[in-house]
Design a protein around this motif. Sequence first.
Motif, PDB file in Angstrom:
ATOM      1  N   ASN A  27      12.760  24.680  71.823  1.00  0.00           N
ATOM      2  CA  ASN A  27      12.110  25.986  71.902  1.00  0.00           C
ATOM      3  C   ASN A  27      13.203  27.048  72.108  1.00  0.00           C
ATOM      4  OD1 ASN A  27      10.142  27.920  71.901  1.00  0.00           O
ATOM      5  ND2 ASN A  27       8.997  27.116  73.633  1.00  0.00           N
ATOM      6  N   SER A  30      16.855  27.516  74.739  1.00  0.00           N
ATOM      7  CA  SER A  30      17.023  26.181  75.324  1.00  0.00           C
ATOM      8  C   SER A  30      18.322  25.571  74.803  1.00  0.00           C
ATOM      9  CB  SER A  30      15.842  25.285  74.956  1.00  0.00           C
ATOM     10  OG  SER A  30      14.626  25.856  75.420  1.00  0.00           O
ATOM     11  N   GLU A  50      13.226  23.843  77.011  1.00  0.00           N
ATOM     12  CA  GLU A  50      12.067  23.100  76.515  1.00  0.00           C
ATOM     13  C   GLU A  50      12.373  22.507  75.157  1.00  0.00           C
ATOM     14  OE1 GLU A  50       7.256  23.522  75.881  1.00  0.00           O
ATOM     15  OE2 GLU A  50       8.407  25.370  76.036  1.00  0.00           O
ATOM     16  N   ASN A  80       6.892  16.118  74.931  1.00  0.00           N
ATOM     17  CA  ASN A  80       7.409  17.467  75.153  1.00  0.00           C
ATOM     18  C   ASN A  80       7.907  17.568  76.589  1.00  0.00           C
ATOM     19  OD1 ASN A  80       7.342  20.239  73.711  1.00  0.00           O
ATOM     20  ND2 ASN A  80       6.645  20.758  75.765  1.00  0.00           N
ATOM     21  N   ARG A  82       9.266  20.532  79.322  1.00  0.00           N
ATOM     22  CA  ARG A  82       9.401  21.972  79.524  1.00  0.00           C
ATOM     23  C   ARG A  82       9.864  22.191  80.960  1.00  0.00           C
ATOM     24  NH1 ARG A  82       6.527  26.822  78.336  1.00  0.00           N
ATOM     25  NH2 ARG A  82       6.008  28.010  80.180  1.00  0.00           N
ATOM     26  N   THR A  83      10.864  23.049  81.138  1.00  0.00           N
ATOM     27  CA  THR A  83      11.279  23.390  82.502  1.00  0.00           C
ATOM     28  C   THR A  83      11.038  24.869  82.706  1.00  0.00           C
ATOM     29  OG1 THR A  83      13.545  23.795  81.747  1.00  0.00           O
ATOM     30  CG2 THR A  83      13.065  21.627  82.605  1.00  0.00           C
ATOM     31  N   LYS A  84      10.551  25.193  83.897  1.00  0.00           N
ATOM     32  CA  LYS A  84      10.361  26.601  84.241  1.00  0.00           C
ATOM     33  C   LYS A  84      10.748  26.714  85.708  1.00  0.00           C
ATOM     34  CE  LYS A  84       7.410  30.379  82.999  1.00  0.00           C
ATOM     35  NZ  LYS A  84       6.145  30.880  82.563  1.00  0.00           N
ATOM     36  N   THR A  88       9.355  20.847  86.264  1.00  0.00           N
ATOM     37  CA  THR A  88       9.528  20.138  84.999  1.00  0.00           C
ATOM     38  C   THR A  88       8.180  19.575  84.589  1.00  0.00           C
ATOM     39  OG1 THR A  88      11.713  19.469  85.785  1.00  0.00           O
ATOM     40  CG2 THR A  88      10.870  18.341  83.821  1.00  0.00           C
ATOM     41  N   GLU A  89       7.782  19.836  83.339  1.00  0.00           N
ATOM     42  CA  GLU A  89       6.498  19.329  82.839  1.00  0.00           C
ATOM     43  C   GLU A  89       6.782  18.401  81.661  1.00  0.00           C
ATOM     44  OE1 GLU A  89       2.769  21.916  81.641  1.00  0.00           O
ATOM     45  OE2 GLU A  89       4.064  21.654  79.902  1.00  0.00           O
ATOM     46  N   TYR A 133       0.755  23.362  73.859  1.00  0.00           N
ATOM     47  CA  TYR A 133       2.152  23.256  74.296  1.00  0.00           C
ATOM     48  C   TYR A 133       3.131  23.125  73.124  1.00  0.00           C
ATOM     49  CZ  TYR A 133       1.601  18.268  73.390  1.00  0.00           C
ATOM     50  OH  TYR A 133       1.373  17.071  72.777  1.00  0.00           O
ATOM     51  N   ASN A 134       2.693  22.545  71.983  1.00  0.00           N
ATOM     52  CA  ASN A 134       3.687  22.340  70.933  1.00  0.00           C
ATOM     53  C   ASN A 134       3.607  23.377  69.811  1.00  0.00           C
ATOM     54  OD1 ASN A 134       1.526  21.481  69.477  1.00  0.00           O
ATOM     55  ND2 ASN A 134       2.165  19.353  69.273  1.00  0.00           N
TER      56      ASN A 134
END
Length: 209
Positions: A27, A30, A50, A80, A82-84, A88-89, A133-134
């Motif tokens: 994404n 990243s 991500e 997938n 994703r870090t925010k 981390t997800e 999400y994708n």
Amino acid sequence: PAHQVEMASSGSPRKQELPDGSSIVLNKESTISYPDRFKGNERIVSLKGEAFFTVKADKKKPFIVQVNGLTVKVVGTSFNIRTKGGNTEVIVETGIVQVIGKGKMVELHPREKIIIDESGLPAQKDNQPDQLYNYYQTNNFTCDNTPLWKLVEVLQEAYGVEIEIADPSNRNLLLTTTFENESLDKILEIVAETLNLTVVKENKKIILQ
């Protein structure tokens, strides 16, 4: 010897094939780093931001993503990450993914997700009902009984805009639809029509009221 390759995406997502035939879509904003040849008995990459991974199966050489102090380990699967901030997800599409942090391991199956906070300890596993999400990989926004606030959150990130839901009681209105390669204006127009809302543009903000 293998050299580390670092690949970054700036304003738009980037697709990259890895030396083992796996592929990733990064994404925007990243970074991923990986060796130009995977040697030994593991395929190790490290991620900031991500990415969506489609991993080529190789039972002898597990594929390992190091992210935010966690280890995500797979054999052949798509998922997938994703870090925010420190969170981390991980969401799994196909196959089985192991997420390891602080000596604890959680196993995720298709359509399951987990969010791990800064303490590194896994939260509850959860089902992932939609495929929003994708969006950055498919160019589609797929809602499946998705609350309006969640679509708005993703649209803000995707288009870099500020969208406000004027009446808090409208936040949980549900949508089931797929937007394929639509412009933001078109998406908002369809959402407003479906939910009986109006789109108002004020300064640099978009308001759904």
